[in-house]
Design a protein around this motif. Sequence first.
Motif, PDB file in Angstrom:
ATOM      1  N   LEU A 108      26.116  33.130  43.819  1.00 48.65           N
ATOM      2  CA  LEU A 108      26.067  34.092  44.925  1.00 48.65           C
ATOM      3  C   LEU A 108      27.381  34.119  45.692  1.00 48.65           C
ATOM      4  O   LEU A 108      27.876  35.181  46.069  1.00 48.65           O
ATOM      5  N   VAL A 109      27.944  32.943  45.918  1.00 54.97           N
ATOM      6  CA  VAL A 109      29.233  32.851  46.613  1.00 54.97           C
ATOM      7  C   VAL A 109      30.318  33.541  45.781  1.00 54.97           C
ATOM      8  O   VAL A 109      31.125  34.311  46.307  1.00 54.97           O
ATOM      9  N   LEU A 110      30.322  33.282  44.483  1.00 56.47           N
ATOM     10  CA  LEU A 110      31.310  33.890  43.597  1.00 56.47           C
ATOM     11  C   LEU A 110      31.194  35.417  43.606  1.00 56.47           C
ATOM     12  O   LEU A 110      32.201  36.122  43.687  1.00 56.47           O
ATOM     13  N   ALA A 111      29.977  35.925  43.554  1.00 60.78           N
ATOM     14  CA  ALA A 111      29.777  37.381  43.572  1.00 60.78           C
ATOM     15  C   ALA A 111      30.307  37.985  44.872  1.00 60.78           C
ATOM     16  O   ALA A 111      30.957  39.032  44.858  1.00 60.78           O
ATOM     17  N   ALA A 112      30.056  37.315  46.004  1.00 61.78           N
ATOM     18  CA  ALA A 112      30.549  37.819  47.288  1.00 61.78           C
ATOM     19  C   ALA A 112      32.070  37.803  47.332  1.00 61.78           C
ATOM     20  O   ALA A 112      32.696  38.758  47.803  1.00 61.78           O
ATOM     21  N   LYS A 113      32.673  36.728  46.836  1.00 60.44           N
ATOM     22  CA  LYS A 113      34.135  36.640  46.839  1.00 60.44           C
ATOM     23  C   LYS A 113      34.757  37.748  45.990  1.00 60.44           C
ATOM     24  O   LYS A 113      35.708  38.403  46.418  1.00 60.44           O
ATOM     25  N   TYR A 114      34.228  37.970  44.809  1.00 57.86           N
ATOM     26  CA  TYR A 114      34.798  39.017  43.962  1.00 57.86           C
ATOM     27  C   TYR A 114      34.532  40.408  44.519  1.00 57.86           C
ATOM     28  O   TYR A 114      35.353  41.306  44.354  1.00 57.86           O
ATOM     29  N   ARG A 115      33.418  40.613  45.195  1.00 53.76           N
ATOM     30  CA  ARG A 115      33.152  41.910  45.820  1.00 53.76           C
ATOM     31  C   ARG A 115      34.206  42.189  46.893  1.00 53.76           C
ATOM     32  O   ARG A 115      34.802  43.264  46.930  1.00 53.76           O
ATOM     33  N   TRP A 116      34.488  41.200  47.756  1.00 54.25           N
ATOM     34  CA  TRP A 116      35.499  41.382  48.797  1.00 54.25           C
ATOM     35  C   TRP A 116      36.896  41.491  48.196  1.00 54.25           C
ATOM     36  O   TRP A 116      37.744  42.222  48.728  1.00 54.25           O
ATOM     37  N   LEU A 117      37.148  40.788  47.109  1.00 53.04           N
ATOM     38  CA  LEU A 117      38.448  40.871  46.438  1.00 53.04           C
ATOM     39  C   LEU A 117      38.684  42.288  45.904  1.00 53.04           C
ATOM     40  O   LEU A 117      39.754  42.867  46.106  1.00 53.04           O
ATOM     41  N   ARG A 118      37.678  42.847  45.230  1.00 54.22           N
ATOM     42  CA  ARG A 118      37.808  44.223  44.711  1.00 54.22           C
ATOM     43  C   ARG A 118      38.001  45.225  45.848  1.00 54.22           C
ATOM     44  O   ARG A 118      38.859  46.112  45.771  1.00 54.22           O
ATOM     45  N   LEU A 119      37.203  45.087  46.899  1.00 51.07           N
ATOM     46  CA  LEU A 119      37.330  46.011  48.026  1.00 51.07           C
ATOM     47  C   LEU A 119      38.696  45.879  48.710  1.00 51.07           C
ATOM     48  O   LEU A 119      39.310  46.875  49.090  1.00 51.07           O
ATOM     49  N   GLY A 120      39.159  44.652  48.873  1.00 53.29           N
ATOM     50  CA  GLY A 120      40.460  44.425  49.505  1.00 53.29           C
ATOM     51  C   GLY A 120      41.603  45.011  48.711  1.00 53.29           C
ATOM     52  O   GLY A 120      42.493  45.668  49.262  1.00 53.29           O
ATOM     53  N   VAL A 121      41.592  44.803  47.410  1.00 53.27           N
ATOM     54  CA  VAL A 121      42.648  45.363  46.557  1.00 53.27           C
ATOM     55  C   VAL A 121      42.591  46.881  46.580  1.00 53.27           C
ATOM     56  O   VAL A 121      43.632  47.557  46.650  1.00 53.27           O
ATOM     57  N   SER A 122      41.393  47.436  46.555  1.00 53.75           N
ATOM     58  CA  SER A 122      41.257  48.895  46.605  1.00 53.75           C
ATOM     59  C   SER A 122      41.803  49.447  47.922  1.00 53.75           C
ATOM     60  O   SER A 122      42.498  50.471  47.935  1.00 53.75           O
ATOM     61  N   ALA A 123      41.494  48.783  49.024  1.00 59.05           N
ATOM     62  CA  ALA A 123      41.987  49.237  50.326  1.00 59.05           C
ATOM     63  C   ALA A 123      43.505  49.129  50.399  1.00 59.05           C
ATOM     64  O   ALA A 123      44.178  50.046  50.909  1.00 59.05           O
ATOM     65  N   LEU A 124      44.079  48.048  49.883  1.00 59.53           N
ATOM     66  CA  LEU A 124      45.539  47.910  49.877  1.00 59.53           C
ATOM     67  C   LEU A 124      46.191  48.992  49.027  1.00 59.53           C
ATOM     68  O   LEU A 124      47.197  49.594  49.426  1.00 59.53           O
ATOM     69  N   ALA A 125      45.637  49.229  47.855  1.00 62.71           N
ATOM     70  CA  ALA A 125      46.221  50.241  46.962  1.00 62.71           C
ATOM     71  C   ALA A 125      46.134  51.633  47.579  1.00 62.71           C
ATOM     72  O   ALA A 125      47.118  52.398  47.552  1.00 62.71           O
ATOM     73  N   LEU A 126      45.004  51.962  48.161  1.00 60.05           N
ATOM     74  CA  LEU A 126      44.854  53.272  48.789  1.00 60.05           C
ATOM     75  C   LEU A 126      45.758  53.387  50.010  1.00 60.05           C
ATOM     76  O   LEU A 126      46.366  54.437  50.252  1.00 60.05           O
ATOM     77  N   GLY A 127      45.870  52.308  50.778  1.00 60.91           N
ATOM     78  CA  GLY A 127      46.775  52.306  51.930  1.00 60.91           C
ATOM     79  C   GLY A 127      48.215  52.514  51.513  1.00 60.91           C
ATOM     80  O   GLY A 127      48.964  53.275  52.145  1.00 60.91           O
ATOM     81  N   ALA A 128      48.636  51.839  50.437  1.00 57.77           N
ATOM     82  CA  ALA A 128      50.014  52.013  49.953  1.00 57.77           C
ATOM     83  C   ALA A 128      50.237  53.441  49.473  1.00 57.77           C
ATOM     84  O   ALA A 128      51.292  54.038  49.729  1.00 57.77           O
ATOM     85  N   LEU A 129      49.258  54.002  48.802  1.00 58.13           N
ATOM     86  CA  LEU A 129      49.371  55.368  48.311  1.00 58.13           C
ATOM     87  C   LEU A 129      49.473  56.359  49.472  1.00 58.13           C
ATOM     88  O   LEU A 129      50.314  57.272  49.448  1.00 58.13           O
ATOM     89  N   LEU A 130      48.652  56.185  50.498  1.00 54.93           N
ATOM     90  CA  LEU A 130      48.722  57.071  51.659  1.00 54.93           C
ATOM     91  C   LEU A 130      50.046  56.910  52.400  1.00 54.93           C
ATOM     92  O   LEU A 130      50.606  57.894  52.901  1.00 54.93           O
ATOM     93  N   ALA A 131      50.568  55.692  52.488  1.00 52.74           N
ATOM     94  CA  ALA A 131      51.873  55.484  53.135  1.00 52.74           C
ATOM     95  C   ALA A 131      52.963  56.203  52.360  1.00 52.74           C
ATOM     96  O   ALA A 131      53.855  56.814  52.959  1.00 52.74           O
ATOM     97  N   LEU A 132      52.885  56.150  51.053  1.00 56.11           N
ATOM     98  CA  LEU A 132      53.864  56.874  50.231  1.00 56.11           C
ATOM     99  C   LEU A 132      53.761  58.377  50.448  1.00 56.11           C
ATOM    100  O   LEU A 132      54.768  59.054  50.628  1.00 56.11           O
ATOM    101  N   PHE A 133      52.531  58.888  50.476  1.00 50.96           N
ATOM    102  CA  PHE A 133      52.361  60.324  50.722  1.00 50.96           C
ATOM    103  C   PHE A 133      52.839  60.735  52.113  1.00 50.96           C
ATOM    104  O   PHE A 133      53.313  61.842  52.300  1.00 50.96           O
ATOM    105  N   SER A 134      52.692  59.831  53.089  1.00 48.10           N
ATOM    106  CA  SER A 134      53.142  60.175  54.444  1.00 48.10           C
ATOM    107  C   SER A 134      54.658  60.339  54.477  1.00 48.10           C
ATOM    108  O   SER A 134      55.188  61.147  55.233  1.00 48.10           O
ATOM    109  N   GLU A 135      55.372  59.591  53.667  1.00 43.86           N
ATOM    110  CA  GLU A 135      56.829  59.710  53.597  1.00 43.86           C
ATOM    111  C   GLU A 135      57.242  60.972  52.850  1.00 43.86           C
ATOM    112  O   GLU A 135      58.285  61.544  53.121  1.00 43.86           O
TER     113      GLU A 135
END
Length: 182
Positions: free
Chosen positions: A153-180
């Motif tokens: 259960l702990v492992l599943a929670a960690k990987y869920r947050w890891l996937r969400l975090g990476v997705s948020a970082l990638a989308l944030g970087a993409l939006l920052a690039l588009f803003s420029e």
Amino acid sequence: MTGPGPAPDPVTSPDPAPVRAPVPVPVPPEELRFMAERLLSTVREDIGRADTKAAILLSGALAFLAVVFSGERSPLPTAGVGLALLLAAGVLWTAGVLMLVSVVLPRTRVGADRTLLRELTTGPSGTELRLRLTASGTDATDWLLEQAGVHGLVLAAKYRWLRLGVSALALGALLALFSELW
């Protein structure tokens, strides 16, 4: 034009034998315990790998911010779509960093009632721990499997947050690039 061959004659063709599921063979207790120990060990190793991945991504995300804000930059957008994209990128980047932080923080609530975590955090005496282990240890294999389940259960929670975090970082970087580019 050739078609499929003639259909077999249902009267003369033999019926195939029905497929039967294999009969489970009982596993010897010592082998079952070995398997439970191995399962728990594997889940613990996977938790360590998830923590390592999150720590590396977190340090990279923070280092990226340090590099971006340390040098000479052109002025940031102050209005319009560019500013909106940059603000959304900042929110997503912050959310991604916080999600990665949540991966590396210890999990103390998930399954705490099924493990000795609550007892260990209060600094129990050896006698108290012995009593709890004796109560849990009537079947060590069941206890190991219970621990593996909690760690899963702990492992599943960690990987869920890891996937969400990476997705948020990638989308944030993409939006920052588009803003420029806007």
